[in-house]
Design a protein around this motif. Sequence first.
Motif, mmCIF file in Angstrom:
data_model
loop_
_atom_site.group_PDB
_atom_site.id
_atom_site.type_symbol
_atom_site.label_atom_id
_atom_site.label_comp_id
_atom_site.label_asym_id
_atom_site.label_seq_id
_atom_site.Cartn_x
_atom_site.Cartn_y
_atom_site.Cartn_z
ATOM 1 N N LEU B 12 40.574 74.076 56.247
ATOM 2 C CA LEU B 12 40.268 75.313 55.458
ATOM 3 C C LEU B 12 40.782 75.127 54.199
ATOM 4 C CD1 LEU B 12 40.349 78.429 55.525
ATOM 5 C CD2 LEU B 12 42.476 78.624 56.321
ATOM 6 N N ALA B 13 39.535 75.413 53.298
ATOM 7 C CA ALA B 13 39.694 75.466 51.891
ATOM 8 C C ALA B 13 40.134 76.503 51.058
ATOM 9 C CB ALA B 13 38.596 74.829 51.049
ATOM 10 N N LEU B 14 41.406 76.728 50.781
ATOM 11 C CA LEU B 14 41.959 78.020 50.054
ATOM 12 C C LEU B 14 42.376 77.714 48.499
ATOM 13 C CD1 LEU B 14 44.069 79.819 52.784
ATOM 14 C CD2 LEU B 14 41.949 80.395 51.887
ATOM 15 N N ILE B 15 41.248 77.254 47.734
ATOM 16 C CA ILE B 15 41.609 76.726 46.572
ATOM 17 C C ILE B 15 41.752 77.847 45.630
ATOM 18 C CG2 ILE B 15 40.965 75.242 44.844
ATOM 19 C CD1 ILE B 15 41.091 73.953 47.708
ATOM 20 N N GLU B 16 43.131 78.275 45.596
ATOM 21 C CA GLU B 16 43.771 79.170 44.953
ATOM 22 C C GLU B 16 45.022 78.767 44.509
ATOM 23 O OE1 GLU B 16 43.825 83.416 46.331
ATOM 24 O OE2 GLU B 16 42.000 83.033 47.290
ATOM 25 N N ASP B 17 45.641 79.216 43.308
ATOM 26 C CA ASP B 17 47.054 78.848 43.041
ATOM 27 C C ASP B 17 47.723 80.091 43.473
ATOM 28 O OD1 ASP B 17 46.235 76.600 41.593
ATOM 29 O OD2 ASP B 17 46.211 77.516 39.421
ATOM 30 N N ARG B 18 49.097 79.726 43.761
ATOM 31 C CA ARG B 18 50.071 80.850 44.341
ATOM 32 C C ARG B 18 49.541 81.869 45.245
ATOM 33 N NH1 ARG B 18 54.156 81.123 41.118
ATOM 34 N NH2 ARG B 18 54.372 83.261 41.605
ATOM 35 N N ASP B 45 45.652 90.302 55.727
ATOM 36 C CA ASP B 45 44.798 90.963 54.879
ATOM 37 C C ASP B 45 43.752 90.601 53.952
ATOM 38 O OD1 ASP B 45 47.880 93.113 53.612
ATOM 39 O OD2 ASP B 45 46.698 93.343 55.772
ATOM 40 N N ARG B 46 43.272 89.541 54.202
ATOM 41 C CA ARG B 46 42.172 88.508 53.724
ATOM 42 C C ARG B 46 40.968 88.759 54.928
ATOM 43 N NH1 ARG B 46 43.034 84.815 49.250
ATOM 44 N NH2 ARG B 46 44.736 85.660 48.022
ATOM 45 N N ARG B 47 41.685 89.079 56.192
ATOM 46 C CA ARG B 47 40.598 88.913 57.172
ATOM 47 C C ARG B 47 40.113 90.168 57.787
ATOM 48 N NH1 ARG B 47 44.265 85.941 61.187
ATOM 49 N NH2 ARG B 47 42.518 85.988 62.360
ATOM 50 N N PHE B 48 41.004 91.157 57.588
ATOM 51 C CA PHE B 48 40.563 92.470 58.030
ATOM 52 C C PHE B 48 41.058 93.555 57.106
ATOM 53 C CE2 PHE B 48 42.304 89.728 61.288
ATOM 54 C CZ PHE B 48 41.248 89.860 62.382
ATOM 55 N N ASP B 49 40.007 94.651 57.253
ATOM 56 C CA ASP B 49 40.351 95.964 56.182
ATOM 57 C C ASP B 49 41.253 96.817 56.577
ATOM 58 O OD1 ASP B 49 39.211 97.579 58.341
ATOM 59 O OD2 ASP B 49 37.040 97.597 57.338
ATOM 60 N N ASP B 56 34.316 89.617 55.798
ATOM 61 C CA ASP B 56 33.662 88.459 55.657
ATOM 62 C C ASP B 56 34.929 87.499 54.711
ATOM 63 O OD1 ASP B 56 31.850 86.418 55.534
ATOM 64 O OD2 ASP B 56 31.382 86.774 53.469
ATOM 65 N N ASN B 57 35.336 86.377 55.321
ATOM 66 C CA ASN B 57 36.348 85.569 54.952
ATOM 67 C C ASN B 57 36.306 84.226 55.055
ATOM 68 O OD1 ASN B 57 38.627 84.889 57.067
ATOM 69 N ND2 ASN B 57 37.508 86.879 57.489
ATOM 70 N N PRO B 58 36.998 83.242 54.535
ATOM 71 C CA PRO B 58 36.858 81.900 54.754
ATOM 72 C C PRO B 58 37.815 81.651 56.103
ATOM 73 C CG PRO B 58 38.207 82.128 52.658
ATOM 74 C CD PRO B 58 37.703 83.753 53.379
ATOM 75 N N VAL B 59 38.647 82.108 56.143
ATOM 76 C CA VAL B 59 39.770 81.991 57.309
ATOM 77 C C VAL B 59 39.226 81.734 58.897
ATOM 78 C CG1 VAL B 59 41.902 82.003 58.190
ATOM 79 C CG2 VAL B 59 41.539 82.960 55.648
ATOM 80 N N ASP B 60 38.502 82.821 59.050
ATOM 81 C CA ASP B 60 38.229 82.952 60.655
ATOM 82 C C ASP B 60 37.245 81.894 61.047
ATOM 83 O OD1 ASP B 60 39.520 85.125 61.936
ATOM 84 O OD2 ASP B 60 38.832 86.390 60.291
ATOM 85 N N PRO B 61 36.174 81.462 60.268
ATOM 86 C CA PRO B 61 35.127 80.519 60.737
ATOM 87 C C PRO B 61 35.809 79.280 60.629
ATOM 88 C CG PRO B 61 34.385 81.922 58.735
ATOM 89 C CD PRO B 61 35.664 82.432 58.834
ATOM 90 N N ALA B 62 36.854 78.909 59.867
ATOM 91 C CA ALA B 62 37.765 77.610 59.862
ATOM 92 C C ALA B 62 38.500 77.751 60.986
ATOM 93 C CB ALA B 62 38.346 77.430 58.598
#
Lengths: 466, 198
Positions: B12-18, B45-49, B56-62
Motif C-alpha cells: 500500500l503506497a501512502l507516499i506522504e510525510d508525517r 477517517d481517510r476511508r469513511f466519511d 474513494d481511498n487508496p487503503v481499502d483496495p490495497a
Amino acid sequence: MAGRTLYDKLWDAHVVADMGDGSTLLYVDRHLLQEVSTHQSFLALRDRDRPARRPGVNLAVPDHAVPSDGRSEALTGLAAAQVARLAENARDFGLPHIALDDPRQGIVHVIGPEQGFTLPGITLACGDSHTSTHGAFGALAFGIGASDCATVLATQCIVQTRAKTMEVRIEGDLPAWVGAKDLALYLIGRFGAGFGTGYAVEYRGEAVSAMSMAARMTLCNMTIEAGARIGLVAPDATTFAWVEGRPYAPQGDAFAAAVDYWRTLPSDADAVYDATLTVDVSNLSPQVTWGTNPQDAAAIGGRVPDPEAAPTDAAKAQQRRALDYMGLTAGAALTDIAIDRVFIGSCTNGRIEDLREAAKVAAGRRVASNVRALVVPGSTPVKHQAEAEGLDRIFRDAGFEWREAGCSMCVAMNEDRLTPGERCAATSNRNFEGRQGRGGRTHLMSPAMAAAAAVTGHLVDVRDLV
Amino acid sequence: MKAFTTLEAPALALIEDRIDTDVLFPARFLLIMEKDGLGRYLCYDRRFDADDQPVDNPVDPALAAGAGIVLAGREFGCGSSREQAVWALAGAGITCVVAESFGEIFAANCLRNGVLAIRLDREAIGQLTDAAAQGALSVDLPAQRIGRGDISIAFDIDAPAKERLLNGWDEIDTIMARAATDIDGFEAAQRRAQPWLY
C-alpha cells in the motif's frame, strides 16, 4: 576522558545490563499510568501470571477519557468502563491509584510533578508521548507503548538504545507576552518537526535558566513534537525549590542528600553534544500554527504560506493538503482567521501559570459572541488553586466555560470535541488532522494568545490588546 | 510475539510525510479495550466519511488485494505513543512498513509486535512504489533485502531488532531469563546510593 552531558549521566546511572545483542536494559525508577494505554499491559501480566515488581513506584490516574463537565456522575459508556478497569487493575496489582473524584486527580504530566512523584535524576516512563514533560526536572523521561508498560510493570526495566545528544541553546531574553509555547513552536517551525528525531534534546542558556518550572515543562512537553522522545533541562535551584515539600518528594535529611546528588547531574563544562542548535529569542513574536502539523508555525504578524513557493514537490503537496483541510487561502493574513472555539488546557498549558496568563487577557473582556471557549485545568489542584485566586470568576465573567480537570479537547476522547469544519484556537500540542475531533481545525498557540483569540473572535497578536 | 522472517505481499503506497498515529488510529477508537480486530479502524477517517460511508481511498483496495507492506514518506507514525496504531496495521495484515524515517515510539512499538520497520531513502522508496504497481514485493529479513524481480534493495537494521524479529521472543520472559540477577543487583546498589527512591 571527555566530560559527560546530563543525558549521559542519567543514562549511565540506570544501565542494568547489556542484553547481549547490543541493546541496553535500562532501569525505570517511576511509572505513571493512565486508563487508555495500560489495559492491555495488565492483560499481558495476567496472561503470564506475573505481579508488578515494585507496585509502590507506580502511580495510576484517569485523565484521557474523563468528562470535563462533571466527575464520576458524568462518566458513561466505554469511558466509564476504561476508568473502572484502571481502578481494578491498580487494586489487583497493588498500585497507588488516584481516582477521578480524588482532589489530586489530573493529567498524568501535571500531577506527577505536582505530587513530587517526578524527581530530578530518575528515569520515568508512561504510556503517553508527552512524558517528555518530566525532563524539565532533569529526569530521563520518555513515552512508551502498552507493551513496554507491561515490561516496566513486570521487570522495572525497559530495553533501550542510547540516543544521540543535542543541545538547543536559547540566547537573549524572551520579550513580554512571548513564552515557552511560542519558543517551542518557533523551534519546530524553523528546524522542522523532525529535528529532534534520534536525539535527547537538552535546552540550555540564560533564557532557560530564567524560566519557571511550568515554562520548562511546556518546552520539554513539546519536544516530542520535534520528533524527540526526550527533552531535558538541567536541575538547578529553581527545580529544588519546586520539588521541596511535595508529598512524594524526599523530606528533611533525605531531601538534602538528594539535592547533593542532583547537583552533580548538570553537564560537565567540557561535555560534547552530538549536535547544537542556537537561537536568539530577543525579537521573537507570538507564534501560531496554520497547518496540520506543529512545524506549520509562523509569527502572528505573518501570512498563510503559498504552497507553490515550497521548496520540494513533497512539501508543496503537503502544504496544499494542509490548506485544503484547514480551509485557508494562501497569502491570507493570520490575523484574519476567524475562530469558532477556544480550548485552554492540556498537559502543555494546563498549569496555574498558564491559567493566570490567560486570565490576565480575559479580565474585563468578553468572549466574542460567535465563539465558545473552554478552560480545562490540567489538574484538580490547579482548578482549586485557580478558584482560590479568583481566576474562575474572571473566566466565567468573560463568558468562558470553567471545567473539571483532564485531557479534554486536546485528545477529544470525551465529549469535548470539534465538529467537522469548526476552527479552534488551542493551547494543546497537536494540530493533526482530526486531532480535536473529526474534521476539526486546530491552531496551536500560547494561553495568552488563545485568550486573545477568544475575546476578539479571530487570531490576533495578544500584544495589541494588553 | 510473532516472528518475522520473509514476506511476499502487495504494498500500500501512502507516499506522504508525517502520517501520524492519529491518522493511523483516530483517538475516539482508543476507548475500545480489545487489542484484536482493530484493523477495521486503520486510517478510518481517510476511508469513511462522517456518516461512516466508504469514500474513494487508496487503503481499502490495497487491503482487499492482501497488502502486507506500507510504503510511506518521512516520520511515519509520529505523534502519540498509542500502540493501537501498530495493532491496527497488524490487524489489517500489514507486517512491514517502509519509510524514510519513523516516529521513535512507533518504531519501538512495531518491534514489540513483530512488525518490521525499514528505513530507506526517498529514491529507493520511489523504486519500490513503481515495482509495487506491478505486483507483490518480497521482503527477506535474514538477507536484509526488499524488492521485486530485478529490483532488489538492501536495507539496514540494527542487530538487536533483527534478532528479536527473527526469534519473535517475549520481552518480559527474555529479560527475566537474561538479567534477573542484574536487576536485583542494580536495585541493591541504587538503594544504597539513593535511598530516597525506595
